[in-house]
Design an enzyme around this catalytic site. Structure first.
Site, PDB file in Angstrom:
ATOM      1  N   LYS B  79     -16.362  -9.309   6.176  1.00 37.71           N
ATOM      2  CA  LYS B  79     -16.314 -10.934   5.011  1.00 37.71           C
ATOM      3  C   LYS B  79     -17.644 -11.148   4.873  1.00 37.71           C
ATOM      4  O   LYS B  79     -18.499  -9.918   5.473  1.00 37.71           O
ATOM      5  CB  LYS B  79     -15.486 -11.777   6.249  1.00 37.71           C
ATOM      6  CG  LYS B  79     -15.568 -13.234   5.568  1.00 37.71           C
ATOM      7  CD  LYS B  79     -15.143 -13.990   6.853  1.00 37.71           C
ATOM      8  CE  LYS B  79     -14.472 -15.565   6.444  1.00 37.71           C
ATOM      9  NZ  LYS B  79     -14.508 -16.228   7.589  1.00 37.71           N
ATOM     10  N   SER B 154     -10.437 -19.088   5.594  1.00 35.32           N
ATOM     11  CA  SER B 154     -11.667 -18.541   4.313  1.00 35.32           C
ATOM     12  C   SER B 154     -11.384 -17.010   4.663  1.00 35.32           C
ATOM     13  O   SER B 154     -12.924 -16.703   3.812  1.00 35.32           O
ATOM     14  CB  SER B 154     -12.578 -18.926   5.418  1.00 35.32           C
ATOM     15  OG  SER B 154     -13.167 -18.789   6.631  1.00 35.32           O
ATOM     16  N   SER B 178      -9.611 -19.373  10.368  1.00 31.61           N
ATOM     17  CA  SER B 178      -9.348 -19.118   9.709  1.00 31.61           C
ATOM     18  C   SER B 178      -9.366 -16.660   9.396  1.00 31.61           C
ATOM     19  O   SER B 178      -9.093 -16.590   8.061  1.00 31.61           O
ATOM     20  CB  SER B 178     -11.042 -19.122   8.674  1.00 31.61           C
ATOM     21  OG  SER B 178     -11.387 -19.447   8.400  1.00 31.61           O
TER      22      SER B 178
END
Lengths: 479, 488
Positions: B79, B154, B178
């Site tokens: 990420k 996310s 997330s």
């Protein structure tokens, strides 16, 4: 009402930089004067993703200071964030302590013309320093130096117990002495490692309600503190006298104009949005750590001063100078262990030794001779082995070379002549050469006695034992 | 079968047997990315050179018989919230565009030391604020199981890349769900470890007291193996726990016989998609068949979790994001006159609407005069939520629930309705507020072919048991084998 009808009320916030090797939340050096931004890393630059790791030494220093100021050391305290934007504040917040500081409710005793006075310490907390903006460095730009960002500070907040500018200065001096004694601060006002803010208000004498206060920021000398507080008191009295109201605001001391100047009013005051720092767990200090710090606490300046007057029978003046700095006091005591007459020792310290240290710019720690050797020299003077004057020369030589006093006396031939026969011969010679003066003396003009002493001493190159010279001269002139 | 269809452990076995090289595996990932990422759009940046260099170094270690770890040579995605030295890192925000970190996050360093080639940086909601990946400043990622839908957020890019088999596994972060919610949306396994289990150093902060990095993979065993590499005490993170990590793979096949599994009644109320509910009910019955006892438990403060989260997380975010001021790195408004305008313009242009919304919420909640009513009260409720779990775990070994009340929704569907977007996290948030470990494991598909995830919550540092519980179900129902319908 004139100024004398008003009672000033003053509280100080002292900011003391801690003399740790590394910063409070990272391993960067705290050394002063490095090239801009040299002492920085991702943590103190506030790069994305960085986290603070507490330097335990800072906690030790805070605990030590708290104990010295007779505070309660809290076993659990909490880190908070104080949020505001400024280019010298890399993270956009300062990590500090807020509602749960590490130390609370202490005291510091100061001297006033009315005698001793206790000033209460409200709280002591730890925090990180910000960096420094350098304006108009060239091309109208402002540059940022973050070497100081993350340097550990203690903030020591007093209760509003001070009543005039002199008390404020006394308090600041006493605080500085304590912190320097504790080895937590270098007391250097010029480099900003010891500075203060003052909260000042005035109220009519006899009133029990404090007036509206103003905060004077960043006072970095005792003189500025005194001037700024005095100015501010008269300013506030003027405001009230002319029917106005003092408004709560932050003011700066303008060194050039000699006035305080408004920086921001209460309406413009920051909302710092304090909240507990989520990157640092609550701080726990164990009973064992507090006990250990208490045991290791040095004798503080005030106690030492009192002991120097009582134990050594020294006048307050001497004791104050000797205890002003811990190394000097320690050295004095080391010498006193070898030499009984403390007052005489003190005279040599206050006279010769301090003059030499000052002239040569030598720190006490760099002295080349031992306390025992200094005691030996004083003993030699007492015994008449060497004259007091010659003794001063010997001390100078010891200072420069570190040689033993007996060696210096021998090498330089400074030993005092106490041989009666040798002195008598010189006395006879001088009297014979100055028959006219002898006549005058015997005719009652005894003032010329000093002339004979001088002549004899000169002939003996200053080494004649003055007592014997005097005795013999008196005897011969009388005879 | 393509090389990229292998699980991490299957690939690791081939690497160990030297029938496949890390360079081949990495090239297979890069090729797969070229084929499918124009549709999925999981990657913000592919570091082809760096990944291949790491792969060749791994192959050299294999050749020398000294692999750095069990997963040495297995390509991974990150990420874009993890700082990578020398590789641009933006957290999905314009304000960090062009920012090349001078250091690696601790977990990145651990992965590099373990020999895993890091293929690139995965898309995310800006500063991890969002539940659909649509608040990325760059572009939304797409759900490989239905390209018109969101992969969640996310860590949506991480989930999408794993589901699309562009990488073998990925790291995400989980502040309010997330990792778990996108895992549920994409038929992958996602684990949010106990707060403090994995270092946050070098992970761009959203809400410090809630953020936790964790592994995302296609199987439970892969997830365990990946967690093993990063679950480590870190002296650079003062909130990192000094708790030794167990062998997460050791007891994976231990089953659930005799375990008591809690079913919180507050999680099975209105608003849940009927197909999701049916799937979860069926999963619970399966656990009973496997020998577990289901226990009705109550987490009475659940209804306050959403409000609590949306006070605390924005409060911390408003402070954490203050450093993006245009002074030292990232984007700066060059035409600003004066300091205040520099701040205002830089932040006005650099932050997207969701980030601004949360900064304002948080600034308000911390303001003098409102602190007690909002922030302080939220902290008190947080304590009550934590106590709910403590009490529940006196009765049961783990708690089961849906990960998300709905399957992946359409891109654009909730963009203009932040509140309904926030409701997506209603089952995942309490776990972060309580600092507990939570895992999402695939447990079925809707008729439309959208994945459904089961959430397993456990006691602090009980990740091994969560993995074992998830594995027990996965062994019976290998949903993970069902690939996303992507044409290469």
């Amino acid at each position: 009402m004139p100024v004398s009808d008003f009672q000033p009320v003053i509280g100080l916030e002292v900011h003391a930089q801690l003399i740790t090797q590394s910063k409070i939340f990272c391993g960067c050096s705290t050394a002063f004067g490095a090239e801009p931004n040299r002492n920085t890393c991702p943590v103190c630059l506030g790069m994305p993703g960085v986290l603070p790791v507490l330097n335990q030494r800072v906690v030790e220093f805070a605990v030590r200071t708290g104990l010295a100021l007779e505070c309660t050391v809290k076993k659990t305290s909490v880190w908070s964030r104080k949020n505001y934007f400024y280019p010298d504040l890399p993270k956009g917040y300062q990590i500090t302590q807020y509602d749960l500081p590490i130390c609370e409710h202490g005291r510091l005793v100061i001297d006033t013309p009315q005698g001793e006075k206790v000033i209460r310490v409200l709280r002591i907390h730890m925090e990180e320093d910000a960096g420094k903006n350098v304006h108009d460095a060239g091309g109208g730009q402002s540059l940022v130096d973050l070497n100081r960002a993350g340097v550990p500070l203690l903030e020591i907040v007093s209760e509003p117990d001070l009543r005039d500018a002199d008390e404020a200065v006394e308090y600041l001096k006493a605080m500085r002495d304590v912190l320097v004694y504790l080895g937590v601060n270098d007391g250097n006002l010029e480099e900003g490692s010891f500075r203060c803010d003052a909260n000042v208000s005035v109220m009519p004498k006899g009133s029990s309600t404090y007036g509206q206060r103003c905060e004077l920021k960043n006072l970095n000398s005792f003189r500025f503190l005194k001037q700024a507080v005095e100015y501010e008191i008269s300013r506030q009295v003027d405001v009230i006298e002319s029917g106005g109201k003092v408004i709560q605001e932050t003011r700066l001391w303008d060194v050039n104009q000699g006035v305080t100047r408004s920086m921001r009013s209460k309406e413009e005051a920051h909302d710092y949005r304090y909240f507990p720092e989520p990157d640092l767990p609550p701080l726990h200090v164990s009973d064992a750590a507090i006990d250990a710090a208490a045991k290791a606490l040095p004798e503080l300046p005030r106690a030492k001063l009192q002991r120097f007057t009582s134990q050594y029978g020294l006048p307050a003046y001497d004791a104050r100078i000797l205890t002003a700095e811990r190394p000097l006091a320690d050295y004095f005591e080391a010498c006193a262990a070898h030499y009984a007459d403390a007052k005489k020792l003190s005279n040599w310290f206050l006279g010769e030794l301090m003059r030499l240290l000052k002239e040569e710019g030598t720190p006490l720690s760099a002295l080349r001779f031992t306390p025992a050797q200094l005691a030996e020299l004083l003993g030699a003077v007492d015994k008449g082995t060497v004259s007091a004057n010659a003794g001063k020369d010997v001390l100078g030589e010891m200072f420069r070379t570190g040689k033993a006093p007996s060696d210096i006396i021998a090498e330089k031939g400074l030993a005092q002549v106490s041989d009666t026969g040798a002195i008598e011969a010189v006395v006879d010679d001088i009297l014979a050469k100055n028959a006219g003066e002898v006549e005058k003396y015997r005719a009652g003009k005894t003032q010329v006695f000093g002339f004979f002493v001088g002549q004899v001493m000169r002939a003996m190159k200053g080494k004649g034992n003055p007592t014997l010279v005097n005795e013999l001269l008196k005897k011969k002139l009388g005879g | 079968m393509q090389l990229t269809d292998l699980t991490m452990l299957e690939l690791a076995a081939k690497l160990a047997g030297r029938t496949v090289s890390s360079e081949e595996a990495t090239r297979a990932c890069l090729e797969r990315i070229r084929q499918v990422d124009p549709k999925v759009r999981a990657f913000l940046r592919v570091d082809e050179e760096g990944a291949l260099a790491a792969a060749r170094a791994s192959d050299a270690r294999r050749k020398a018989g000294s692999p750095a770890s069990a997963l040495d040579g297995v390509p991974l995605g990150l990420k874009d919230i993890f700082l990578t030295e020398g590789v641009e890192t933006t957290a999905g925000s314009r304000i960090l565009e062009g920012f090349v970190p001078p250091y690696d996050a601790t977990v990145v360093r651990l992965l590099k030391e373990a020999g895993l080639p890091l293929v690139g940086k995965l898309n995310m909601d800006e500063f991890a604020m969002g539940s659909s990946n649509e608040s990325s400043a760059y572009f939304p990622s797409h759900n490989p199981y239905d390209l018109s839908r969101t992969p969640g957020g996310s860590s949506g890019g991480s989930a999408a890349a794993v589901a699309a088999r562009e990488v073998f596994g990925a790291l995400g972060t989980d502040t309010g769900g997330s990792i778990r919610q996108p895992a549920a949306f994409t038929n992958t396994v996602g684990l949010k470890p106990t707060y403090g289990r994995v270092s946050r150093y070098g992970v761009i902060a959203y809400a410090s007291s809630l953020d936790q990095p964790g592994p995302m993979a296609r199987t439970v065993a892969d997830t365990a193996a990946l967690l093993q590499l990063i679950a480590r005490h870190d002296a650079q993170d003062a909130t990192s726990a000094a708790v030794e990590a167990p062998d997460y793979s050791a007891d994976l096949e231990g089953g659930v016989r005799g375990l008591k599994l809690g079913v919180p009644r507050e999680y099975f109320t209105e608003g849940m998609d009927p197909e999701v509910e049916a799937s979860i009910r069926e999963t619970l019955r399966e656990y009973e068949r496997l020998g577990a006892t289901l226990v009705d438990v109550s987490l009475p403060h659940t209804k306050y979790a959403l409000a609590t989260y949306y006070l605390l997380a924005p409060a911390e975010a408003s402070s954490n994001l203050a450093r993006y001021d245009g002074i030292r790195y990232g984007q700066r408004a060059k035409d600003a006159r004066g300091l205040k305008e520099l701040y205002a313009l830089t932040r006005e242009r650099g932050f997207g609407p969701e980030v601004k919304r949360r900064i304002m919420l948080g600034t308000y909640a911390l303001s003098a005069g409102y602190y007690d009513a909002y922030y302080l009260r939220a902290q008190k409720v947080r304590t009550l939520i934590r106590e709910d779990f403590t009490k529940a775990f006196q009765q049961v070994d783990a708690v089961l629930s849906p990960t998300s009340p709905v399957p992946a929704f359409k891109l654009g569907e909730k963009v203009d309705d932040p509140l309904s977007m926030y409701l997506m996290d209603v089952f995942t948030l309490p776990c972060n507020l309580a600092g507990l470990p939570g895992l999402s494991v695939p447990c079925g598909f809707t008729k439309a072919g959208l994945p459904v995830g089961l959430q397993v919550l456990g006691r602090p540092f009980d990740e091994a048991r969560l993995l074992r519980i998830a594995r027990a179900f996965e062994r019976e129902h290998d949903f993970f084998l069902r690939p996303a319908p992507l044409q290469g």
